[in-house]
Design a protein around this motif. Structure first.
Motif, short mmCIF file in Angstrom:
data_model
loop_
_atom_site.label_atom_id
_atom_site.label_comp_id
_atom_site.label_asym_id
_atom_site.label_seq_id
_atom_site.Cartn_x
_atom_site.Cartn_y
_atom_site.Cartn_z
N ASP A 146 34.53 34.61 47.30
CA ASP A 146 33.53 33.62 47.29
C ASP A 146 32.40 34.07 46.24
OD1 ASP A 146 34.55 31.52 48.92
OD2 ASP A 146 33.60 32.53 50.70
N ARG A 147 31.97 35.34 46.17
CA ARG A 147 31.16 35.98 45.39
C ARG A 147 31.41 35.91 43.93
NH1 ARG A 147 26.65 39.44 45.74
NH2 ARG A 147 26.23 38.41 47.57
N ILE A 148 32.74 36.14 43.82
CA ILE A 148 33.43 35.87 42.52
C ILE A 148 33.12 34.74 41.88
CG2 ILE A 148 35.43 36.05 41.07
CD1 ILE A 148 36.43 38.32 42.86
N LEU A 149 33.54 33.69 42.89
CA LEU A 149 33.29 32.15 42.55
C LEU A 149 31.87 31.67 42.31
CD1 LEU A 149 34.78 29.33 42.27
CD2 LEU A 149 34.43 28.91 44.66
N TRP A 150 30.92 32.35 42.98
CA TRP A 150 29.72 32.13 42.71
C TRP A 150 28.98 32.46 41.36
CZ3 TRP A 150 25.48 34.89 41.01
CH2 TRP A 150 24.20 34.27 41.18
N HIS A 151 29.40 33.62 40.73
CA HIS A 151 29.44 33.99 39.29
C HIS A 151 29.86 33.03 38.50
CE1 HIS A 151 27.51 37.80 39.68
NE2 HIS A 151 28.27 38.19 40.72
N ILE A 152 31.31 32.52 38.72
CA ILE A 152 31.74 31.42 37.86
C ILE A 152 30.62 30.30 37.84
CG2 ILE A 152 33.71 29.98 37.52
CD1 ILE A 152 35.55 32.19 38.73
N ASP A 153 30.44 29.82 39.07
CA ASP A 153 29.68 28.49 39.10
C ASP A 153 28.31 28.49 38.57
OD1 ASP A 153 31.96 27.21 40.32
OD2 ASP A 153 31.18 27.48 42.25
N ASN A 154 27.71 29.67 38.57
CA ASN A 154 26.26 29.96 38.20
C ASN A 154 26.33 30.68 36.77
OD1 ASN A 154 24.42 29.26 40.61
ND2 ASN A 154 26.23 30.13 41.40
N ARG A 157 42.88 35.06 54.48
CA ARG A 157 42.67 35.61 55.79
C ARG A 157 43.61 36.33 56.37
NH1 ARG A 157 39.25 30.64 56.08
NH2 ARG A 157 40.95 29.61 57.17
N LYS A 158 45.00 35.75 56.59
CA LYS A 158 46.15 36.30 57.03
C LYS A 158 46.51 37.63 56.10
CE LYS A 158 50.75 35.29 58.33
NZ LYS A 158 51.84 34.51 58.16
N ASN A 159 46.50 37.80 55.01
CA ASN A 159 46.77 38.97 54.25
C ASN A 159 45.63 39.90 54.40
OD1 ASN A 159 47.11 40.17 51.01
ND2 ASN A 159 48.97 39.70 52.44
N ARG A 160 44.51 39.43 54.70
CA ARG A 160 43.33 40.54 54.75
C ARG A 160 43.67 41.25 56.14
NH1 ARG A 160 40.96 44.28 52.64
NH2 ARG A 160 39.25 45.13 53.68
N LYS A 161 44.07 40.51 57.17
CA LYS A 161 44.43 41.11 58.47
C LYS A 161 45.53 42.29 58.38
CE LYS A 161 42.96 37.21 61.31
NZ LYS A 161 43.23 36.12 62.34
N PRO A 163 38.64 48.21 52.69
CA PRO A 163 39.85 48.73 52.42
C PRO A 163 40.78 47.96 51.34
CG PRO A 163 39.54 49.18 54.48
CD PRO A 163 38.63 48.02 54.36
N LYS A 164 41.21 48.48 50.32
CA LYS A 164 42.07 47.89 48.96
C LYS A 164 41.52 47.14 48.28
CE LYS A 164 46.26 46.41 47.64
NZ LYS A 164 45.79 45.22 46.48
N GLU A 165 40.05 46.44 48.71
CA GLU A 165 39.58 45.65 47.64
C GLU A 165 39.24 46.03 46.26
OE1 GLU A 165 37.21 42.34 49.39
OE2 GLU A 165 36.43 43.79 50.81
N GLY A 166 38.62 47.34 46.13
CA GLY A 166 38.29 47.61 44.92
C GLY A 166 39.47 47.78 43.89
N LEU A 167 40.60 48.29 44.41
CA LEU A 167 41.69 48.48 43.64
C LEU A 167 42.31 47.07 43.30
CD1 LEU A 167 43.92 50.58 42.50
CD2 LEU A 167 45.33 50.27 44.85
N THR A 211 35.00 36.64 51.64
CA THR A 211 33.75 36.71 51.16
C THR A 211 33.59 37.36 49.67
OG1 THR A 211 33.63 39.02 52.10
CG2 THR A 211 32.68 37.08 53.31
N THR A 212 34.36 38.23 49.26
CA THR A 212 34.44 38.56 47.91
C THR A 212 35.02 37.70 47.00
OG1 THR A 212 35.17 41.03 48.85
CG2 THR A 212 35.55 40.70 46.49
#
Length: 525
Positions: free
Chosen positions: A125-133, A41-45, A192-196, A122-123
């Motif tokens: 958490d979605r990656i973790l969802w793919h792993i768990d499911n 969270r700190k890094n995202r800010k 911003p930055k997430e795709g990269l 949130t991104t």
């Protein structure tokens, strides 16, 4: 493999190849720890602050590669991140194995959770969802040059985050749209930055390397056992494995292999029967097992050590240290693993090469067993043609051993002017190892056939139990039959670690204390 733990903390725990495989196989869960979430969270800010300031930072508010000087407006930074996933999804070829794609998700999550990539919680958490499911993205095997990260495969890996691409789910390949309908999910809007951050990194190379470590370990362990059984079948000498010899040239791998062979031969009547025979020395394929297998062990250990660094590293670009310091560097470059994977590829090939030589030696009829390992030949060809197969596999492996890391083709209009080709080397290494599994399966069959001609003499407890296990799956051959059926059963035993499990069971049952040096170092990952 690593010892089983209750759970793994992404971003905080120390990831190993063994732990990554345990997560991928559903044996332990992975959790994003609260300590990691605070850093994330700190890094995202910090990224949001950079966008608000408007100062040009690569990949956040500029184009990519040769477009790094093209400024992107604040309003368009989100579109930029979605576009990069689409434009970079250019992979071709067959999909990689589902387990490797799942490993890519696991390894990427570990890197992003370190808190230096500017990714949103949130991104992750979605990656973790793919792993768990077990909703695992479909990733083509070709298209990465292993330099600016594994761009193409990682782009395909994360297309499902934005509602695109395909996934393997519950035994079927389905569109992400269908998955979302089934599970009531919505596409993520990348900031911003997430795709990269998602597509920069070495996770395609590293995920393959995890499997190289596991599969090569199995081959190394079984090659020592099978080679020892062949020594017994051909009545080779135990002297080349004496501790006194290897203390004079103390390579770790050599010492480890020699001590394993001595342990497997302990208490052997077969070995005692010819201890004073007039054969001066054995061919290299028997006598030099510690030197050849040991060298391959050393290569495996080197790759394991380097991979463990990579599994716990931040490999995207740019790195966000804080609001004031962003670094455009080269942590995405695959060279550290690329060279080691080429080394491991050669090491695996040599394991198959010497195994083929032992098979050939067993057919010659000069070591007290019948020519072609069958008493009545002429009308029967015996085990002759099995060695043709191992020769073909060994030769194929030699052709695959040209080091991919020796090549480089500039990309990105020259911005990326040196690339590692580690992705190609990683794929080749796995192919070579799979060929070695087949060679070792055939050696297991021929060693067991030779072993039988030493009856009624007995070997040590371990080899006797291994022999019984082989015979429970493949019978002794007195005449020709469809040996391909035997080979398939042999391959299954190699892949299932059947003889490794027999060794473990005998040691436990008989309470054997084997004096094997460097055991933990070479037998855990």
């Amino acid at each position: 493999m690593s010892k089983t733990i209750k759970h793994f903390l992404f971003g905080e725990g120390h990831l190993t190849a063994g732990i990554a495989l345990q997560i991928a196989r559903g044996e332990i869960p992975g959790i994003i720890s609260e300590a990691s979430r605070i850093k994330i969270r700190k890094n995202r800010k910090a990224v949001v602050h950079i966008v608000d300031k408007g100062e040009a930072v690569y990949g956040i508010n500029t184009g990519f590669g040769p477009l790094c000087t093209t400024k992107i407006s604040k309003e368009e930074t989100k579109v930029l991140q979605t576009n990069i996933l689409q434009s970079h999804s250019v992979g071709v070829g067959e999909p990689i194995a589902e387990e490797i794609a799942k490993l890519m998700l696991i390894l990427k999550l570990q890197s992003l959770c370190k808190g230096y990539s500017g990714i949103a919680e949130t991104t992750l958490d979605r990656i973790l969802w793919h792993i768990d499911n077990n909703a695992i993205p479909v990733v083509p095997c070709q298209g990465s040059v292993g330099a600016s990260g594994d761009l193409a495969p990682l782009s395909h890996l994360f297309l499902p985050l934005i509602g695109l691409g395909k996934v393997e789910y519950q035994g079927y390949t389905i569109s992400t749209e269908t998955l979302f309908q089934k599970k009531g999910l919505q596409a993520i809007t990348l900031g911003p930055k997430e795709g990269l951050a998602l597509i920069n990194g070495t996770q395609f190379i590293a995920a393959h390397a995890v499997q190289v470590i596991a599969k090569l370990y199995n081959c190394l362990s079984q090659a020592d056992i099978i080679g020892t059984m062949m020594i017994e079948g051909l009545q080779g000498s135990v002297k080349p494995f004496y501790k006194e010899l290897h203390e004079l040239r103390p390579f770790k791998g050599n010492i480890h292999v020699a001590s394993r062979v001595r342990a497997f031969l302990k208490g052997s009547e077969i070995n005692e029967d010819h201890i004073d025979c007039n054969r001066v020395q054995d061919p290299y394929s028997l006598r030099c097992i510690p030197q050849v297998h040991g060298a391959s062990r050393n290569a495996w250990l080197h790759l394991k050590e380097l991979l463990e660094v990579e599994l716990n590293a931040v490999t995207d670009n740019p790195i966000i240290i804080d609001e004031e310091l962003t670094i455009s560097g080269g942590n995405f470059h695959g060279q550290p693993l690329a060279i080691a994977l080429d080394y491991a590829c050669i090491a695996a090939s040599e394991l198959g090469n010497i195994s083929d030589r032992r098979i050939y030696l067993s057919l010659e009829g000069n070591t007290g067993v019948p020519k072609l390992l069958m008493k009545h030949t002429g009308i029967n060809s015996g085990y002759m043609i099995l060695q043709y197969t191992t020769a073909a596999l060994a030769s194929e492996n030699k052709g695959l051993c040209f080091p991919s890391s020796a090549d480089s083709i500039p990309t990105s209009l020259g911005q990326e002017d040196h690339v590692s080709m580690g992705s190609i080397g990683a794929r080749k290494a796995l192919t070579v190892i799979e060929n070695v599994e087949k060679i070792l399966a055939i050696e297991l069959l021929t060693a067991a056939q030779a072993f039988e001609f030493r009856k009624p003499m007995k070997s040590g407890k371990i080899l006797e139990e291994i022999y019984k296990t082989v015979r429970a799956n493949v019978s002794f051959a007195t005449k020709d039959r469809v040996f391909a059926i035997d080979i398939e059963k042999g391959i299954e035993m190699i892949k299932n670690q059947t003889i490794i499990k027999v060794v473990e069971e005998v040691i436990k049952k008989e309470k054997l204390a084997l004096d094997i040096e460097f055991l933990d170092e070479f037998e855990s990952y």
